[in-house]
Every structure is written in structure tokens, then in C-alpha cells.
Write an enzyme that holds these catalytic residues in place. Structure first.
Site, PDB file in Angstrom:
ATOM      1  NE  ARG A  56      11.240 -13.833  24.042  1.00 16.06           N
ATOM      2  CZ  ARG A  56      10.990 -14.996  23.480  1.00 16.06           C
ATOM      3  NH1 ARG A  56      11.876 -15.944  23.545  1.00 16.06           N
ATOM      4  NH2 ARG A  56       9.872 -15.230  22.850  1.00 16.06           N
ATOM      5  CB  THR A  57       8.211  -9.299  28.385  1.00 11.27           C
ATOM      6  OG1 THR A  57       8.776  -9.164  27.085  1.00 11.27           O
ATOM      7  CG2 THR A  57       8.216  -7.954  29.068  1.00 11.27           C
TER       8      THR A  57
ATOM      9  CE  LYS B  71     -16.717 -12.906  36.520  1.00 20.54           C
ATOM     10  NZ  LYS B  71     -16.715 -12.727  37.968  1.00 20.54           N
TER      11      LYS B  71
ATOM     12  CG  HIS C 196       8.861  -4.001  24.584  1.00 17.78           C
ATOM     13  ND1 HIS C 196       9.004  -3.994  25.953  1.00 17.78           N
ATOM     14  CD2 HIS C 196       8.808  -5.307  24.228  1.00 17.78           C
ATOM     15  CE1 HIS C 196       9.037  -5.239  26.386  1.00 17.78           C
ATOM     16  NE2 HIS C 196       8.921  -6.059  25.362  1.00 17.78           N
TER      17      HIS C 196
ATOM     18  NE  ARG D  97       3.983  -7.226  26.213  1.00 20.34           N
ATOM     19  CZ  ARG D  97       4.775  -8.182  25.720  1.00 20.34           C
ATOM     20  NH1 ARG D  97       4.267  -9.230  25.124  1.00 20.34           N
ATOM     21  NH2 ARG D  97       6.080  -8.069  25.827  1.00 20.34           N
TER      22      ARG D  97
END
Lengths: 308, 175
Positions: free
Chosen positions: A58-59, A86, A136, A108
Site C-alpha cells: 500500500r504505502t 553488498k 508512520h 521505509r
């Protein structure tokens, strides 16, 4: 009215009037998604990097659509295929990306505080799209927008937030944002998943599902975060289902025009009965729709602000 | 230091009404298909004027045209130079194949009109777009020319022109 900070990291950085300004602006942006041509040229020439260090449907989609509808150039970095895999450090990754002159980073991250850390080493705008168990903020804003579409005022509404409060960044942001607007908040969930400290008069811990839901105007159900709880906090999903699931029976205790929100993704019949969702009693899809508008508003306000 | 004498009323009340009447008369005289016409005000300055023109067209022709408003904030060519609150474009109907009359109070650089046309086109493909303005103060920076003009006046760059039509006391001043 204007907002001059370059970043959106925490709801605590916003005043009540800032929150209302974001929501008001989002209302106008919502209309763009209803036009034939769902695009405005406002952010032509702006480059936005979406860095999702954690899975998201969603986000991530919502941010990307918001950016495209504003005509920004968007790049999604797939972290599993980037140099992070890496062993490059977070700050090196950001400094290298910074050299490519983006105007904003959408972050995120599984570590709480990562977006804040990044905002301090880049002069691009940073929007927190969820960090660990911390915050959030855009979810909180879209929840507030959704509640405002159905309720005139948030002040003195009884809002129940139920589930894994401790690990929920949505709960943390929602509690902060809704408190600023004067809501009465009742928290309920397994003892092991409740917050350790509460230092505000408007937030109460309910003793039972019934107390939490009784006469609630809004119920925000949280997802059982299997990836974070790894079952140490609750005996089993079956037990959670028995004690903490929102069922049609319990729902009858709530106010007649109760709004049910869920940030998604939903574990059907774990935290909420599938039948409640199927019967259209929730506003989950309104939340998703408003998510795009809120993210457009955030980008517009942050990138348009005159910050040093 | 601000010199208060700089504010100078150029036209007031009856003079303003006359300019509006003349402008409306030109619009009515033009061979529009009024049943296909939408009158669209450009926010904020064009709103009051477009409402007045809508009323006068109705009185003069009997046609109650559709009316809408465009907000150009998101379509500016300098999106972030002026921080403005986003307002609504109100176009709750299909504009495909319609004749559009855009209305604004003052035309200067022409950039606002450019942005308004850009906004309009996001709602469909009108058959034609015409432009009516109350005051043309010159100083165009892009090739846009009004089809109907209330009054042409030359005003030096250092002044702003403010039009007040919404209240009873109508006036046009330079600031």
C-alpha cells in the site's frame, strides 16, 4: 498557512494546525484522482527516490502514484538488488544517492530512527514511510483524514486502538496525532504487547475488549505483526483470535455509526472477522484512497516549502 | 517606506458597472451557441466577474449556462515560487465538445491564462476556448490575447491592479 520544515519524520513535529493544514490540502488533491486526466504538472523536474528497506504494498504504491500524479520523476530502489546487499553502510548509500541530486527521499526502514538519521545527512526532503516500531506519520494523517470524512470533530471522540500496540508504528503515530486533536483513546491488546508507559490523561488502557469497544466512535484494529513478534509475545494465533479478534458480536457494543479502520494488510479472522470486512462496515478502502491524497499533499507541502 | 498615496482608485461603482455591462454586451453579441457554453471563472479574481457575466448572459439571452471555476495553483509555471494554498477546480460536468468562456479580472503576463487552459484540458477536450477579461493592463509575456476586453489601460509594471466586485462598493485600483 505554511509549513517550513523540510522533512516529515514524526507526527510529534506537527502542531494541531499543521495536521489540519495537511488534511485540508489533501482534500483538494483527492479531487485530482477523480479527474479524467489524473495528473497535474506541479512537480515537473523534481526527482524523488523511494527507498523501501522493508516489504510494502500500500504505502509504496501509494507514494509512487502520488508522485506520478504530481509529475515528479520517481525512482524505486529495490534494496535487495542494491549495494546495501553488498554491505554498504546506510550513510554511504544515502550520500551516494544524494550526489545524484534527488529532491526527496521516501524511507521505509526496519530500524526505528533511520529516516531521522537520513534527514540529518541529506539536504533533500525526507518523508518517513514507516520506521521499525517507531512511527508512520503519513498513515496517521490519512487515518485522520478518513475520520474527518465521517465525523465533524475528532475532539472527545472515543477511539479504540486494539492489537499489538507495542510493535505498531501506526498506533504510535495515531496516538500522537489523535491526541493533538483531542480524542479520548482506549488501548487494548495482549498484556505483553501493550506500551510500558503512558503519560497522558486522554489515553487509557482498557481492561477488556468490551470496555475498549463499548460506545467507541472509531475502532482502529492493528495487524498482528508476525515478522516482529515471532510468537514470543502471544501463546498462539488461535489464542489471539479468541481474545482479541473484533467480531460482529463485540461490535454491537460500539456506537451506532462506528468507523472501523485498519492500516492493512489484514490478517482476516485473526484481528478482525472477515465478515465485518465483507459486509462493508470498515473504511479500509477509503483509507487507501485517502493515502494517495495525503502523500500528494505531503510532497507538495514539503518540497514547496522555503526551507534552508 | 510605503507611500499611501500610491493606492489610487481608477474606476469605481458606476464606472465599473459600465465596464462590466459593455463586456457582457460584447459577449452576448458574439455568435455563441449559448446552449453549449460553459462560463469558467479563474480563481480567485475571476470568480465574482464570471458570476456577474453568467447572470447578465442569462438576462440577455435567456440561457442559464453551466458555470465552473478553475484554480491554477498546481498548473503554475513557477509552482513553488509563490506558496499558495491549493483550492478547488470546480468542473462537475463533461467539457468535451463544449465552448468555454474563461473569465478573469485582470490580464497581465498571460501566464495565469496559460495555466488555466492547461487545467481545463485535464477535464476533457473543449470545442473552443475564448477569454474575457475586465481589465487588460498590457505587459504580456506569452502570446495570449483576450477575445473580449472590458477596458484596456496602460499601467506601469511597478503597480498591481486590484479589482473589487464582490461587495456593493465596486472599484478598481492600482496599488
Amino acid at each position: 498557512m505554511s509549513y517550513v520544515k523540510k522533512d516529515l519524520i514524526s507526527i510529534n513535529d506537527l502542531s494541531k494546525s499543521d495536521i489540519l493544514y495537511f488534511v485540508e490540502t489533501a482534500k483538494e488533491f483527492k479531487k485530482i484522482s477523480l479527474q479524467d486526466i489524473k495528473k497535474v504538472p506541479t512537480m515537473r523536474g523534481k526527482t524523488i527516490l523511494n527507498l523501501f528497506f522493508e516489504p510494502s504494498t500500500r504505502t509504496k504504491t501509494s507514494f509512487e502514484i502520488a508522485q506520478k500524479r504530481l509529475s515528479a520523476d520517481t525512482i524505486n530502489l529495490s534494496i535487495s538488488q542494491s549495494s546495501v546487499a553488498k554491505g554498504e553502510s546506510l550513510s554511504d548509500t544515502i550520500l551516494n544517492l544524494q550526489a545524484m541530486k534527488p529532491d526527496a527521499f521516501i524511507i521505509r526502514h526496519y530500524e526505528s530512527g533511520a529516516p531521522f538519521f537520513i534527514s540529518n545527512i541529506t539536504n533533500a526532503s525526507v518523508i518517513n514511510a514507516g520506521d521499525g516500531i517507531n512511527e508512520h506519520p503519513t498513515q496517521c494523517l490519512l487515518d485522520i483524514m478518513t475520520i474527518f470524512e465521517h465525523k465533524k470533530e475528532i475532539k472527545s471522540l472515543k477511539i479504540a486502538i486494539i492489537g499489538d500496540i507495542f510493535h505498531s508504528r501506526v498506533a504510535r503515530s495515531d496516538i500522537a496525532g489523535l491526541s493533538k486533536l483531542g480524542a479520548e483513546i482506549y488501548l487494548y491488546g495482549p498484556q505483553t504487547l501493550m506500551p510500558r508507559f503512558i503519560n497522558s490523561d486522554n489515553i487509557k488502557i482498557a481492561g477488556s475488549m468490551e470496555t475498549a469497544v463499548k460506545e467507541a466512535d472509531v475502532i482502529i484494529m492493528l495487524r498482528v505483526q508476525k515478522e516482529r513478534t515471532s510468537f514470543y509475545f502471544i501463546p498462539s494465533i488461535e489464542e489471539y483470535r479468541n481474545y482479541f479478534k473484533l467480531t460482529s458480536e463485540i461490535l454491537k457494543l460500539a456506537s451506532k455509526d462506528v468507523l472501523i479502520l485498519h492500516p492493512g494488510p489484514v490478517n482476516r479472522d485473526v484481528e478482525i472477522s472477515g465478515s465485518i470486512i465483507n459486509s462493508g462496515k470498515t473504511v479500509i478502502l477509503d483509507q487507501v484512497e485517502n493515502g494517495i491524497a495525503i502523500r500528494m499533499a505531503c510532497l507538495y507541502i514539503l518540497l514547496g516549502g522555503r526551507h534552508s | 517606506m510605503i507611500d499611501k498615496k500610491l493606492n489610487e482608485i481608477i474606476f469605481k461603482n458606476d464606472e465599473v458597472n459600465k465596464i462590466i455591462d459593455d463586456l457582457a454586451a460584447k459577449i452576448i453579441k458574439f455568435k455563441f451557441n449559448f446552449s453549449n457554453l460553459i462560463i469558467v471563472g479563474i480563481k480567485e479574481g475571476g470568480v465574482a466577474l464570471s458570476d456577474l457575466i453568467h447572470k447578465k448572459v442569462k438576462e440577455g439571452t435567456g440561457f442559464d449556462c453551466l458555470s465552473g471555476y478553475v484554480d491554477i495553483t498546481l498548473y503554475r509555471d513557477d509552482s513553488f515560487a509563490v506558496k499558495k494554498t491549493v483550492k478547488s477546480t470546480e468542473m462537475p460536468f463533461n467539457i468535451n465538445d463544449k465552448d468555454i468562456l474563461l473569465v478573469d479580472d485582470v490580464i497581465y503576463s498571460g501566464r495565469t491564462v496559460r495555466a488555466a487552459i492547461d487545467d481545463l484540458i485535464c477535464f476533457g477536450r473543449p470545442k473552443s476556448v475564448k477569454l474575457a477579461v475586465l481589465i487588460d493592463r498590457g505587459g504580456r509575456e506569452i502570446p495570449i490575447c483576450p477575445d473580449f476586453t472590458g477596458k484596456k489601460i496602460k499601467i506601469p509594471n511597478k503597480y498591481d491592479v486590484k479589482v473589487e466586485l464582490a461587495s456593493k462598493n465596486k472599484f478598481i485600483e492600482k496599488i
